[in-house]
Enzyme design. Structure first.
Site, PDB file in Angstrom:
ATOM      1  N   GLU A  95       1.078  -1.222  -0.242  1.00 59.91           N
ATOM      2  CA  GLU A  95      -0.038  -0.073  -0.043  1.00 59.91           C
ATOM      3  C   GLU A  95       0.773   1.272   0.189  1.00 59.91           C
ATOM      4  O   GLU A  95       2.224   1.120   0.285  1.00 59.91           O
ATOM      5  CB  GLU A  95      -1.028   0.000   1.183  1.00 59.91           C
ATOM      6  CG  GLU A  95      -1.868  -1.149   1.269  1.00 59.91           C
ATOM      7  CD  GLU A  95      -2.692  -1.292   2.201  1.00 59.91           C
ATOM      8  OE1 GLU A  95      -2.685  -0.251   3.182  1.00 59.91           O
ATOM      9  OE2 GLU A  95      -3.397  -2.409   2.582  1.00 59.91           O
ATOM     10  N   GLY A 111       4.998  -0.852   2.519  1.00 63.05           N
ATOM     11  CA  GLY A 111       5.744  -1.676   1.658  1.00 63.05           C
ATOM     12  C   GLY A 111       6.383  -2.859   2.577  1.00 63.05           C
ATOM     13  O   GLY A 111       5.889  -3.955   2.475  1.00 63.05           O
ATOM     14  N   SER A 112       7.506  -2.624   3.217  1.00 62.58           N
ATOM     15  CA  SER A 112       8.153  -3.656   4.009  1.00 62.58           C
ATOM     16  C   SER A 112       7.338  -3.914   5.007  1.00 62.58           C
ATOM     17  O   SER A 112       7.192  -5.155   5.478  1.00 62.58           O
ATOM     18  CB  SER A 112       9.380  -3.076   4.167  1.00 62.58           C
ATOM     19  OG  SER A 112      10.509  -2.907   3.087  1.00 62.58           O
ATOM     20  N   GLY A 145       7.551 -17.016  -4.346  1.00 61.26           N
ATOM     21  CA  GLY A 145       7.826 -15.709  -5.168  1.00 61.26           C
ATOM     22  C   GLY A 145       9.185 -15.431  -5.096  1.00 61.26           C
ATOM     23  O   GLY A 145       9.687 -15.099  -6.366  1.00 61.26           O
ATOM     24  N   ILE A 205      32.801  -3.217 -18.567  1.00 57.86           N
ATOM     25  CA  ILE A 205      33.524  -3.919 -19.560  1.00 57.86           C
ATOM     26  C   ILE A 205      33.491  -3.534 -20.912  1.00 57.86           C
ATOM     27  O   ILE A 205      34.294  -3.179 -21.706  1.00 57.86           O
ATOM     28  CB  ILE A 205      33.547  -5.391 -19.637  1.00 57.86           C
ATOM     29  CG1 ILE A 205      34.126  -6.045 -18.198  1.00 57.86           C
ATOM     30  CG2 ILE A 205      33.917  -6.109 -20.825  1.00 57.86           C
ATOM     31  CD1 ILE A 205      33.813  -7.403 -17.833  1.00 57.86           C
ATOM     32  N   GLU A 231       9.275  -8.153  -4.014  1.00 59.13           N
ATOM     33  CA  GLU A 231       9.161  -9.307  -3.087  1.00 59.13           C
ATOM     34  C   GLU A 231      10.333  -9.386  -2.001  1.00 59.13           C
ATOM     35  O   GLU A 231      10.338 -10.365  -1.402  1.00 59.13           O
ATOM     36  CB  GLU A 231       9.079 -10.359  -4.104  1.00 59.13           C
ATOM     37  CG  GLU A 231       8.247 -10.506  -5.156  1.00 59.13           C
ATOM     38  CD  GLU A 231       7.837 -11.780  -5.803  1.00 59.13           C
ATOM     39  OE1 GLU A 231       7.953 -12.722  -5.332  1.00 59.13           O
ATOM     40  OE2 GLU A 231       7.520 -11.646  -7.059  1.00 59.13           O
ATOM     41  N   GLU A 260      17.342  -5.768   2.398  1.00 62.54           N
ATOM     42  CA  GLU A 260      17.372  -5.744   3.832  1.00 62.54           C
ATOM     43  C   GLU A 260      16.353  -6.503   4.535  1.00 62.54           C
ATOM     44  O   GLU A 260      16.740  -7.136   5.481  1.00 62.54           O
ATOM     45  CB  GLU A 260      16.788  -4.125   4.135  1.00 62.54           C
ATOM     46  CG  GLU A 260      18.222  -3.029   3.918  1.00 62.54           C
ATOM     47  CD  GLU A 260      18.067  -2.956   2.323  1.00 62.54           C
ATOM     48  OE1 GLU A 260      17.155  -3.212   1.479  1.00 62.54           O
ATOM     49  OE2 GLU A 260      19.128  -2.462   1.697  1.00 62.54           O
TER      50      GLU A 260
HETATM   51  N1  CAA Z   1       5.635 -18.082   6.216  1.00 61.09           N
HETATM   52  C1  CAA Z   1       4.506 -18.260   7.061  1.00 61.09           C
HETATM   53  N2  CAA Z   1       4.393 -17.367   8.035  1.00 61.09           N
HETATM   54  C2  CAA Z   1       5.097 -16.458   8.275  1.00 61.09           C
HETATM   55  C3  CAA Z   1       6.100 -16.137   7.577  1.00 61.09           C
HETATM   56  C4  CAA Z   1       6.450 -17.160   6.561  1.00 61.09           C
HETATM   57  N3  CAA Z   1       7.695 -16.929   5.846  1.00 61.09           N
HETATM   58  N4  CAA Z   1       7.136 -15.014   8.218  1.00 61.09           N
HETATM   59  C5  CAA Z   1       6.167 -14.660   8.944  1.00 61.09           C
HETATM   60  N5  CAA Z   1       5.135 -15.419   9.242  1.00 61.09           N
HETATM   61  C6  CAA Z   1       4.140 -15.377  10.260  1.00 61.09           C
HETATM   62  C7  CAA Z   1       4.917 -15.273  11.718  1.00 61.09           C
HETATM   63  O1  CAA Z   1       5.082 -16.733  12.205  1.00 61.09           O
HETATM   64  C8  CAA Z   1       3.952 -14.674  12.685  1.00 61.09           C
HETATM   65  O2  CAA Z   1       3.113 -15.411  13.183  1.00 61.09           O
HETATM   66  P1  CAA Z   1       2.136 -15.150  14.652  1.00 61.09           P
HETATM   67  O3  CAA Z   1       1.119 -13.933  14.127  1.00 61.09           O
HETATM   68  O4  CAA Z   1       1.402 -16.751  14.777  1.00 61.09           O
HETATM   69  O5  CAA Z   1       3.014 -14.996  15.583  1.00 61.09           O
HETATM   70  C9  CAA Z   1       3.377 -13.496  11.605  1.00 61.09           C
HETATM   71  O6  CAA Z   1       3.549 -14.207  10.330  1.00 61.09           O
HETATM   72  C10 CAA Z   1       4.013 -12.194  11.801  1.00 61.09           C
HETATM   73  O7  CAA Z   1       5.414 -12.447  11.563  1.00 61.09           O
HETATM   74  P2  CAA Z   1       6.358 -11.398  11.962  1.00 61.09           P
HETATM   75  O8  CAA Z   1       6.316 -11.046  13.451  1.00 61.09           O
HETATM   76  O9  CAA Z   1       7.884 -11.945  11.310  1.00 61.09           O
HETATM   77  O10 CAA Z   1       6.195 -10.128  11.218  1.00 61.09           O
HETATM   78  P3  CAA Z   1       6.629  -8.643  10.859  1.00 61.09           P
HETATM   79  O11 CAA Z   1       5.602  -7.740  11.009  1.00 61.09           O
HETATM   80  O12 CAA Z   1       7.949  -8.491  11.794  1.00 61.09           O
HETATM   81  O13 CAA Z   1       7.066  -8.916   9.338  1.00 61.09           O
HETATM   82  C11 CAA Z   1       8.560  -9.358   7.512  1.00 61.09           C
HETATM   83  C12 CAA Z   1       7.830  -9.775   8.659  1.00 61.09           C
HETATM   84  C13 CAA Z   1       9.307 -10.357   7.179  1.00 61.09           C
HETATM   85  C14 CAA Z   1       9.280  -8.040   7.683  1.00 61.09           C
HETATM   86  C15 CAA Z   1       7.350  -9.092   6.475  1.00 61.09           C
HETATM   87  O14 CAA Z   1       6.431  -8.124   6.871  1.00 61.09           O
HETATM   88  C16 CAA Z   1       7.793  -9.062   4.963  1.00 61.09           C
HETATM   89  O15 CAA Z   1       8.369  -9.981   4.521  1.00 61.09           O
HETATM   90  N6  CAA Z   1       7.976  -7.742   4.400  1.00 61.09           N
HETATM   91  C17 CAA Z   1       8.302  -7.561   3.175  1.00 61.09           C
HETATM   92  C18 CAA Z   1       7.076  -7.386   2.329  1.00 61.09           C
HETATM   93  C19 CAA Z   1       7.289  -7.944   0.749  1.00 61.09           C
HETATM   94  O16 CAA Z   1       8.075  -8.783   0.513  1.00 61.09           O
HETATM   95  N7  CAA Z   1       6.509  -7.127  -0.039  1.00 61.09           N
HETATM   96  C20 CAA Z   1       6.788  -7.403  -1.474  1.00 61.09           C
HETATM   97  C21 CAA Z   1       5.314  -7.020  -2.133  1.00 61.09           C
HETATM   98  S1  CAA Z   1       4.897  -7.913  -3.380  1.00 61.09           S
HETATM   99  C22 CAA Z   1       5.747  -7.654  -4.693  1.00 61.09           C
HETATM  100  O17 CAA Z   1       6.760  -7.173  -4.581  1.00 61.09           O
HETATM  101  C23 CAA Z   1       5.479  -8.371  -5.894  1.00 61.09           C
HETATM  102  C24 CAA Z   1       5.720  -7.654  -7.234  1.00 61.09           C
HETATM  103  O18 CAA Z   1       5.366  -6.340  -7.482  1.00 61.09           O
HETATM  104  C25 CAA Z   1       6.362  -8.480  -7.870  1.00 61.09           C
END
Ligand code: CAA
Length: 381
Positions: A127, A131-132, A242, A337, A363, A367
């Site tokens: 949104e 993002g992150s 992904g 190059i 994705e 970081e």
């Molecule tokens: N698989 C399953 N569950 C997961 C998981 C995974 N890989 N990672 C975390 N979870 C679960 C955790 O177990 C936790 O569960 P509970 O509620 O039961 O405790 C819950 O999710 C929350 O996890 P975190 O406490 O780790 O969450 P966080 O808020 O600290 O965020 C993060 C973790 C890794 C930073 C995550 O927010 C993230 O990956 N951010 C990046 C987002 C992203 O990649 N966006 C890309 C957009 S899509 C895109 O880019 C598409 C395109 O255009 C091509």
């Protein structure tokens, strides 16, 4: 690790390679310049089974494994990173989630058309303000009887301008943060859905990206995938898959830049000899080759884990991080190059360089991948 390819894996790699060389290579520079979406070639990728590689045949896919998927994306990305991301989003971010979490009825309705390439699928998590920090979403879905009413704005939707269906994440109980989210399949023909202007991008210019808005958009409850509260976990599970696709895209870009650099170094002369004779160039080529090989091993390892139904969150993050940074590093050296020739649009290396940058961002940024890897080390995730 045994990476000897099976007959099926070699067949899909060769099919993707031949299609990319014959049908995509002739238009790659032109669609990069114009930014037009390559409908015709995307349709053909669907007919060849490249849009639902891991989806079982009964749901319209090719029924192959994750390594086959990686090999195919790698071949397409060597020629055009835009086609590779269109393919990756449809395969992983759209099809994978529905195949994993959808009911039989949902798979028939939403998976079959996109896995077979007749329709295009997208994924919408980001949104404008998140993002992150993906759990902090504001798009709201409120249940009213047998429907949900959805309001809000999503941004950076890859394939958003052309998608027939979109996997959407929205808050059903915002007070519960990420635990109050749900996953829906948006039908983009229903009223209340609108697409914003296409993003004018640095690279992957033929892949279409836009904002999508929802204004009192009403969706039958049947379109919800999983339960209320499952949204964030589905989003993360799908992103794990992904990231393998984006890693393969990065590998393909890096390989193309490396191949162009080797060819140029053997042809270009300076100070009375081919530049390949200079140690300065040889060292760059050696480091390129080594990083590409290391990226490939990480990606194939993540793919094998996924195929074997082992946990692969950490391996996918490592593969995506290393391969995307490799793509950026290799394409930077490739321009070095090539010298002035590499800075010109007359040769494809400047396109590889521009295309590589996004792989370190979408994705999950580099970081965020480091954070995922560190959490695996510290918290055993
Ligand atoms: N698989 C399953 N569950 C997961 C998981 C995974 N890989 N990672 C975390 N979870 C679960 C955790 O177990 C936790 O569960 P509970 O509620 O039961 O405790 C819950 O999710 C929350 O996890 P975190 O406490 O780790 O969450 P966080 O808020 O600290 O965020 C993060 C973790 C890794 C930073 C995550 O927010 C993230 O990956 N951010 C990046 C987002 C992203 O990649 N966006 C890309 C957009 S899509 C895109 O880019 C598409 C395109 O255009 C091509």
């Amino acid at each position: 690790m045994d990476f000897e390819l099976s007959e099926e894996q070699r067949a899909i790699r060769d099919l993707a390679r031949e299609f990319a060389q014959k049908e995509i290579a002739p238009i790659a520079a032109q669609i990069d310049e114009s930014g037009e979406f390559p409908y015709e070639t995307v349709k053909k990728m669907g007919e060849l089974g490249l849009m639902g590689i891991e989806v079982p045949p009964e749901y319209g896919g090719a029924g192959l494994d994750t390594l086959s998927y990686v090999l195919a994306i790698e071949e397409i990305a060597k020629v055009c990173a835009s086609h590779a991301v269109i393919m990756s989003v449809n395969n992983s971010l759209y099809c994978y989630g529905i195949n994993q979490f959808g009911t039989e009825e949902q798979k028939q309705k939403f998976l079959v058309p996109c896995a077979s390439g007749k329709k295009i699928g997208a994924y919408s998590l980001t949104e404008p303000q998140s993002g992150s920090d993906a759990g902090n979403m504001r798009v709201r879905a409120i249940r009213q009887g047998e429907e949900y009413v959805i309001n809000g704005r999503k941004s950076w939707v890859t394939s958003g301008p052309v998608a027939d269906y979109i996997v959407l994440f929205a808050a059903t109980q915002p007070e519960l943060k990420h635990r109050g989210t749900a996953c829906f399949i948006v039908d983009t023909t229903l009223p209340g859905f609108a697409r914003g202007k296409k993003e004018p991008k640095l690279g992957i210019r033929a892949s279409a990206t836009c904002e999508c808005t929802y204004e009192n958009y009403r969706l039958p409850a049947f379109h919800r995938i999983g339960n209320e509260g499952d949204g964030f976990k589905i989003a993360m599970t799908v992103l794990d898959a992904g990231r393998i696709g984006i890693a393969a895209q990065s590998l393909g870009i890096a390989e193309a830049a490396y191949a162009a650099s080797v060819a140029y170094a053997k042809e270009r002369e300076a100070f009375g000899q081919k530049i390949a004779e200079f140690q300065a160039i040889q060292w760059m080529l050696a480091d390129m080759a080594m990083r590409i090989e290391a990226a490939r091993l990480l990606i194939y390892n993540a793919a094998m884990k996924k195929t074997n139904h082992e946990k692969f969150t950490r391996e996918a993050a490592m593969a995506k991080l290393f391969a995307s940074e490799t793509a950026m590093w290799v394409t930077t050296k490739a321009i070095q190059i090539h010298g002035g020739a590499g800075y010109s649009k007359e040769l494809p290396v400047e396109r590889y360089f521009r295309d590589a940058k996004i792989t370190e961002i979408y994705e999950g940024t580099s970081e965020i991948q480091r954070l995922v890897i560190a959490r695996a080390a510290l918290k055993g995730r």
